[in-house]
Design an enzyme around this catalytic site. Structure first.
Site, PDB file in Angstrom:
ATOM      1  N   ARG A  83       0.859  -1.185   0.000  1.00  0.00           N
ATOM      2  CA  ARG A  83       0.000   0.000   0.000  1.00  0.00           C
ATOM      3  C   ARG A  83       0.898   1.238   0.000  1.00  0.00           C
ATOM      4  NH1 ARG A  83      -2.576   3.035   4.678  1.00  0.00           N
ATOM      5  NH2 ARG A  83      -3.745   4.583   3.522  1.00  0.00           N
ATOM      6  N   HIS A 127      -2.778  11.066   0.727  1.00  0.00           N
ATOM      7  CA  HIS A 127      -2.237  10.813   2.072  1.00  0.00           C
ATOM      8  C   HIS A 127      -1.610  12.127   2.551  1.00  0.00           C
ATOM      9  CE1 HIS A 127      -0.796   7.365   4.854  1.00  0.00           C
ATOM     10  NE2 HIS A 127      -0.489   8.487   5.468  1.00  0.00           N
ATOM     11  N   GLU A 172      -7.235   8.488   6.272  1.00  0.00           N
ATOM     12  CA  GLU A 172      -7.502   9.130   7.558  1.00  0.00           C
ATOM     13  C   GLU A 172      -7.951  10.582   7.444  1.00  0.00           C
ATOM     14  OE1 GLU A 172      -4.145   8.634  10.163  1.00  0.00           O
ATOM     15  OE2 GLU A 172      -4.334   6.471  10.190  1.00  0.00           O
ATOM     16  N   ASN A 298      -7.349   1.722   9.779  1.00  0.00           N
ATOM     17  CA  ASN A 298      -6.056   1.943  10.424  1.00  0.00           C
ATOM     18  C   ASN A 298      -6.302   1.904  11.918  1.00  0.00           C
ATOM     19  OD1 ASN A 298      -5.142   2.384   7.861  1.00  0.00           O
ATOM     20  ND2 ASN A 298      -4.509   4.508   8.184  1.00  0.00           N
ATOM     21  N   TYR A 300      -4.391   1.819  15.713  1.00  0.00           N
ATOM     22  CA  TYR A 300      -3.166   1.897  16.509  1.00  0.00           C
ATOM     23  C   TYR A 300      -3.409   1.749  18.008  1.00  0.00           C
ATOM     24  CZ  TYR A 300      -0.569   3.268  12.377  1.00  0.00           C
ATOM     25  OH  TYR A 300       0.031   3.263  11.141  1.00  0.00           O
ATOM     26  N   GLU A 365      -3.444  -0.153   8.098  1.00  0.00           N
ATOM     27  CA  GLU A 365      -2.268   0.257   8.875  1.00  0.00           C
ATOM     28  C   GLU A 365      -2.396  -0.263  10.290  1.00  0.00           C
ATOM     29  OE1 GLU A 365      -1.185   4.433   9.078  1.00  0.00           O
ATOM     30  OE2 GLU A 365      -1.651   4.685   6.950  1.00  0.00           O
TER      31      GLU A 365
END
Ligand code: FCB
Length: 467
Positions: A83, A127, A172, A298, A300, A365
């Site tokens: 990606r 991005h 995002e 994504n 985290y 991600e």
């Protein structure tokens, strides 16, 4: 039980994708080469005091020149999906005017390089590196920027769409809109709630408009958007903490999921934002909810949220009247206040599957930064990252087994890179980069990930070992 399964081994579904992810500004360098235009990140990083170590992305990992060797490494590691993102100002320097053929040529070389090595390209169109000229003309709050993005998406999809079949419109939107326009910690460094919400709306609208355009230019393409999602829990059962956690969830998760999958903004958050809520055109919500093929998640961290006794403020994070609480027994990453909480990934995937029904999902991600060093023996012993990846991929497997249609995992990141406001002080890669020499060193976690990709799984003890 499937007899083909190996004992005490976490077998992933056949065809599960083990990939890695990067973004153009974080790795490419060549910031002013071959006709590339200026992006908001070029401008922001050049201003004093914006980046922790005073660095910028002018050279970064020099991937623009070293992409072939980087792809060789990827292939040698057995990684079959990558990606990457395309830099809008490299392709259209001022965002809406003349096309830069050399910019398009680079991405063509990159994609052809992947295909020649058996690596499947997953392309992200935005991005965060907005052409500076478009920001100066009003940014995503203006319909002209939205239209310029759709033209850019069309151009890129026409050029690469015969070879790239997996497209992500945006990465995002929350971060670009809020960290860039409310907190001011990211480019373009604005601090204004109304601007942040207008930016988020422009991003979402451009996503909806681009979906059919990409499909028309790239036969059989699968198109999705990437949201950063968190698992949120109230710090206590107290009414005000529950309300604060719901607000954090509303601002962070639902504000982006509801429009894309339900065609509406969440009512509670519209009420909270009041007069700062975005101006919504008659067809906007219908356009934003244009059906997509997949959602990129994504993930985290998990966040424990309490109400902020200071109440609601007018700037920065204070507008949410919610604060993060840390339980001292939860391990944290060497990055912001990110708790290591793999069960949060499991819960996010199941929640999204049940409440939003997005075709299917990828974890686009996930990863962690550590203060890695190369030891005297030349090795980077990042056991904490190895465990982090094992636990999070195990959470993905568990979610898939419990009904979430999640088809792949992209480790952030393929290599250490320019980590936005933190510059080069954070290392997220499976490959260590010496920025002075551009030497690449495979970390222990990278070796492990490569093996897991080849075996389509790994021994269960890698995920549940005590440390
Ligand atoms: C995500 C970004 C990515 C990287 C990681 C650590 O928010 O999409 O570019 O910065 O965080």
């Amino acid at each position: 039980m499937n007899m083909a399964q190996r004992k005490d081994f976490l077998d992933f579904p056949p065809g599960f994708i083990w990939g890695t992810a990067t973004a153009a500004y974080q790795i490419e360098g060549a910031a002013a080469e071959d006709g590339k235009g200026e992006s908001v990140w070029d401008r922001f990083a050049a201003a004093p005091g914006k980046i922790a170590d005073g660095s910028d992305g002018r050279v970064a990992c020099d991937h623009y020149h070293r992409y072939a060797a980087d792809l060789d490494m990827m292939k040698d590691l057995g990684l079959r999906a990558y990606r990457f993102s395309i830099s809008w100002p490299r392709v259209i320097p001022d965002g809406r005017g003349a096309v830069n053929p050399k910019g398009l040529d680079f991405y063509e070389r990159l994609v052809d390089g992947m295909l020649a090595r058996g690596i499947r390209p997953f392309a992200t169109l935005f991005h965060w590196d907005l052409p500076q000229a478009l920001h100066e003309a009003g940014g995503w709050a203006r319909r002209a920027t939205v239209d310029a993005y759709v033209r850019y998406a069309d151009l890129v999809a026409r050029r690469l769409g015969d070879r790239v079949k997996d497209w992500m419109t945006h990465n995002e939107p929350w971060v670009f809109a809020f960290v860039g326009h409310l907190f001011g910690d990211h480019a373009p460094g604005v601090r204004d709630l109304r601007m942040a919400l207008a930016t988020a709306h422009g991003l979402l609208l451009s996503h909806g408009l681009a979906v059919p355009v990409i499909r028309a230019a790239s036969a059989g393409a699968r198109v999705g958007i990437v949201h950063n999602l968190e698992w949120v829990e109230p710090a206590s059962p107290k009414e005000e903490d529950v309300a604060a956690a719901r607000r954090h969830d509303g601002a962070f998760n639902r504000w982006f999921l509801d429009p894309v999958f339900r065609g509406s903004y969440p009512e509670d958050m519209l009420a909270w934002y009041g007069a700062d809520a975005p101006v919504v055109g008659a067809d906007d919500m219908k356009i934003i909810a244009t059906p997509t093929d997949f959602l990129g998640v994504n993930y985290y961290t998990r966040r424990i949220i309490a109400s902020d006794p200071a109440g609601r403020g007018t700037s920065g994070r204070s507008v949410f009247a919610a604060r993060q609480v840390h339980w001292p027994f939860v391990p944290r990453a060497d990055f912001e206040e990110w708790e290591m909480a793999p069960e949060g990934l499991y819960r996010v995937l199941l929640r999204v599957a049940r409440e939003y029904r997005p075709g299917f999902m990828y974890v686009t991600e996930n990863g962690t930064s550590l203060p890695d060093t190369v030891g005297p023996d030349g090795a980077v012993r990042d056991t904490v990252r190895l465990r982090y990846i094992a636990r999070h991929t195990a959470a993905v497997l568990q979610a898939a087994g419990d009904g979430a249609d999640v088809r792949g995992y992209f480790l952030w990141s393929f290599m250490d890179n320019f980590e936005w406001g933190f510059g080069f002080t954070k290392r997220f890669g499976m490959i260590w980069v010496d920025y002075a020499t551009q030497r690449r060193v495979l970390k222990d976690s990278g070796r492990w990930y490569s093996q897991a990709a080849r075996d389509n799984g790994f021994p269960a003890r890698d995920a549940n070992a005590p440390s």
